[in-house]
Design an enzyme around this catalytic site. Sequence first.
Site, PDB file in Angstrom:
ATOM      1  N   LYS A  61       0.864  -1.191   0.000  1.00 57.63           N
ATOM      2  CA  LYS A  61       0.000   0.000   0.000  1.00 57.63           C
ATOM      3  C   LYS A  61       0.893   1.231   0.000  1.00 57.63           C
ATOM      4  O   LYS A  61       2.028   1.185   0.481  1.00 57.63           O
ATOM      5  CB  LYS A  61      -0.881   0.035   1.256  1.00 57.63           C
TER       6      LYS A  61
HETATM    7  P1  NAD Z   1     -13.107   7.978  -2.505  1.00 58.34           P
HETATM    8  O1  NAD Z   1     -12.103   9.030  -2.269  1.00 58.34           O
HETATM    9  O2  NAD Z   1     -13.626   7.771  -3.894  1.00 58.34           O
HETATM   10  O3  NAD Z   1     -14.386   8.210  -1.548  1.00 58.34           O
HETATM   11  C1  NAD Z   1     -14.307   8.444  -0.177  1.00 58.34           C
HETATM   12  C2  NAD Z   1     -15.642   9.026   0.269  1.00 58.34           C
HETATM   13  O4  NAD Z   1     -15.698   9.093   1.689  1.00 58.34           O
HETATM   14  C3  NAD Z   1     -15.903  10.443  -0.239  1.00 58.34           C
HETATM   15  O5  NAD Z   1     -17.251  10.533  -0.691  1.00 58.34           O
HETATM   16  C4  NAD Z   1     -15.734  11.310   1.011  1.00 58.34           C
HETATM   17  O6  NAD Z   1     -16.500  12.504   0.968  1.00 58.34           O
HETATM   18  C5  NAD Z   1     -16.253  10.355   2.062  1.00 58.34           C
HETATM   19  N1  NAD Z   1     -15.864  10.677   3.432  1.00 58.34           N
HETATM   20  C6  NAD Z   1     -14.698  11.138   3.909  1.00 58.34           C
HETATM   21  N2  NAD Z   1     -14.765  11.297   5.245  1.00 58.34           N
HETATM   22  C7  NAD Z   1     -16.014  10.930   5.606  1.00 58.34           C
HETATM   23  C8  NAD Z   1     -16.707  10.876   6.855  1.00 58.34           C
HETATM   24  N3  NAD Z   1     -16.122  11.240   7.990  1.00 58.34           N
HETATM   25  N4  NAD Z   1     -17.980  10.450   6.842  1.00 58.34           N
HETATM   26  C9  NAD Z   1     -18.602  10.084   5.703  1.00 58.34           C
HETATM   27  N5  NAD Z   1     -17.982  10.108   4.503  1.00 58.34           N
HETATM   28  C10 NAD Z   1     -16.720  10.529   4.471  1.00 58.34           C
HETATM   29  O7  NAD Z   1     -12.481   6.626  -1.943  1.00 58.34           O
HETATM   30  P2  NAD Z   1     -12.866   5.129  -2.294  1.00 58.34           P
HETATM   31  O8  NAD Z   1     -11.924   4.637  -3.326  1.00 58.34           O
HETATM   32  O9  NAD Z   1     -14.317   5.017  -2.482  1.00 58.34           O
HETATM   33  O10 NAD Z   1     -12.426   4.413  -0.936  1.00 58.34           O
HETATM   34  C11 NAD Z   1     -13.290   4.400   0.214  1.00 58.34           C
HETATM   35  C12 NAD Z   1     -12.865   3.244   1.109  1.00 58.34           C
HETATM   36  O11 NAD Z   1     -12.925   2.035   0.342  1.00 58.34           O
HETATM   37  C13 NAD Z   1     -11.434   3.324   1.642  1.00 58.34           C
HETATM   38  O12 NAD Z   1     -11.391   2.728   2.907  1.00 58.34           O
HETATM   39  C14 NAD Z   1     -10.657   2.483   0.653  1.00 58.34           C
HETATM   40  O13 NAD Z   1      -9.447   1.993   1.196  1.00 58.34           O
HETATM   41  C15 NAD Z   1     -11.662   1.392   0.400  1.00 58.34           C
HETATM   42  N6  NAD Z   1     -11.436   0.626  -0.819  1.00 58.34           N
HETATM   43  C16 NAD Z   1     -11.463   1.216  -2.038  1.00 58.34           C
HETATM   44  C17 NAD Z   1     -11.213   0.437  -3.176  1.00 58.34           C
HETATM   45  C18 NAD Z   1     -11.278   1.017  -4.560  1.00 58.34           C
HETATM   46  O14 NAD Z   1     -11.152   0.236  -5.523  1.00 58.34           O
HETATM   47  N7  NAD Z   1     -11.482   2.299  -4.731  1.00 58.34           N
HETATM   48  C19 NAD Z   1     -10.933  -0.920  -3.057  1.00 58.34           C
HETATM   49  C20 NAD Z   1     -10.952  -1.507  -1.787  1.00 58.34           C
HETATM   50  C21 NAD Z   1     -11.200  -0.709  -0.682  1.00 58.34           C
END
Ligand code: NAD
Length: 436
Positions: free
Chosen positions: A115
């Site tokens: 990561k």
């Molecule tokens: P992203 O940046 O696209 O979205 C994150 C979202 O969370 C945004 O809408 C933001 O406004 C919101 N947010 C931030 N702080 C917040 C809070 N306190 N309360 C509510 N919402 C809040 O990120 P993503 O890629 O969707 O990733 C989100 C999670 O999913 C992370 O934990 C990431 O590690 C995990 N994840 C993502 C992927 C992927 O393929 N993108 C894969 C596996 C896991």
Amino acid sequence: MGVREEARTVENLNPYDIAQQQFDTAARYVADLPEGLRGWLRGTVRLLKVEFPIECDDGTVKIFSGYRALHSRVRGPGKGGIRYHPEVNADEVRALASWMTWKCAVADIPFGGAKGGVICDPKQLSRNELRKVTRRFITELGDSIGPHTDIPAPDVNTNAETMAWIYDTYDMMHAGKNNLPVVTGKPVAMGGSLGRNEATARGCLFVTRRAIEEGAVPGLNSLKGATVAIQGFGNAGSIAARLFAEAGAKVIGVSDSTGGVTSDAGIDPKLALAHKKQSGSVVGLAETKNITNDELLHLKCDILIPAAFENQIRNDNVAGVRAKVIAEAANGPTTPSADAALFDRGIPVIPDILANSGGVTVSYFEWVQNIENEHWSEDHVNEHLREKMEAATDAVLQMQIEIKDRHGENVDLRTAAFALAIKRVASVALVRGIWP
Ligand code: NAD
């Protein structure tokens, strides 16, 4: 506040400590795990920290710090996203790298865990500055990443365009080779896989549906008509809203960093997305009521999907959770003591290393397509993803039963998933033999 009450609410929220605690809890159920191997799998193989300057649009020079952690390459090259956020730190990156190892093992794909992240606030940077940050970060990582050693992907605040910049930078430094498999989550036009953008959310849907069908969620027999609340409305959360609604569930609450909205009649995810694109937030969506993020976590619903960040469901707010099941689209959203409280109340948590493993699974499909110069159809990708996710869910549920049979103990799904993953990684480490 009394001493006892304080002890109950003060919690260690360090993600790396939490990841190691989760490992320790599960490792005791893995037979024939030599002590030294256990210690090695618990730690981090490599942690790089880099510092680099970029010239900003206004001509000033700013210094940025970034990390890349490699947790394990036992089952294959390191694999893991790159996150841009002001709170990125070494322990967060090390925790996320280890979760990637366990996730790839649960999904049974031939990758290890890694990561990375850069400490920055992307909202304060122009697209041009973000491109410079990305190019310079990747240049500093140099040959520590590579198509067969360590392969980045998108995470919080990075997307397909960021991955295109990563590929381009690496390709400039290694011209003349097929470098497409050095990074996944690329734009489809340049070697990305159809279905990758939706894969994390789609995997979460497949896993949750399977768990419900297998009877793992008390009081819930079907996804159809189930009510869903989603915290976080980015890649994982907004697409989960759409896919769960398309599968017949009713989304009754969504939130982002600015707050949330709820509606008993149901929220149309497409309208919510359009509103967020136009206004920058889901708050204020027509025919909904504004709520805080804590209120979202406490909505009465069937399925709660945390899809934002770590440590959202904790000791201090877990008592208010009223969902029948939690499906962790985010990494690390539930702390160990919240896990224990939910387990006591009979609320299953489908853990991150299973529930969001669809993203890395389709990243693996992308990597395979790049190596073979192939391009799979979206239906083919989604069908393979469904098979992988259902097999992973079944394997975790089976491990829960095995632990009960062998040790006479009821464990939660996280412990079962970790035990399955540790067993799979350890067996490969032992058959390879400890180098040299
Ligand atoms: P992203 O940046 O696209 O979205 C994150 C979202 O969370 C945004 O809408 C933001 O406004 C919101 N947010 C931030 N702080 C917040 C809070 N306190 N309360 C509510 N919402 C809040 O990120 P993503 O890629 O969707 O990733 C989100 C999670 O999913 C992370 O934990 C990431 O590690 C995990 N994840 C993502 C992927 C992927 O393929 N993108 C894969 C596996 C896991």
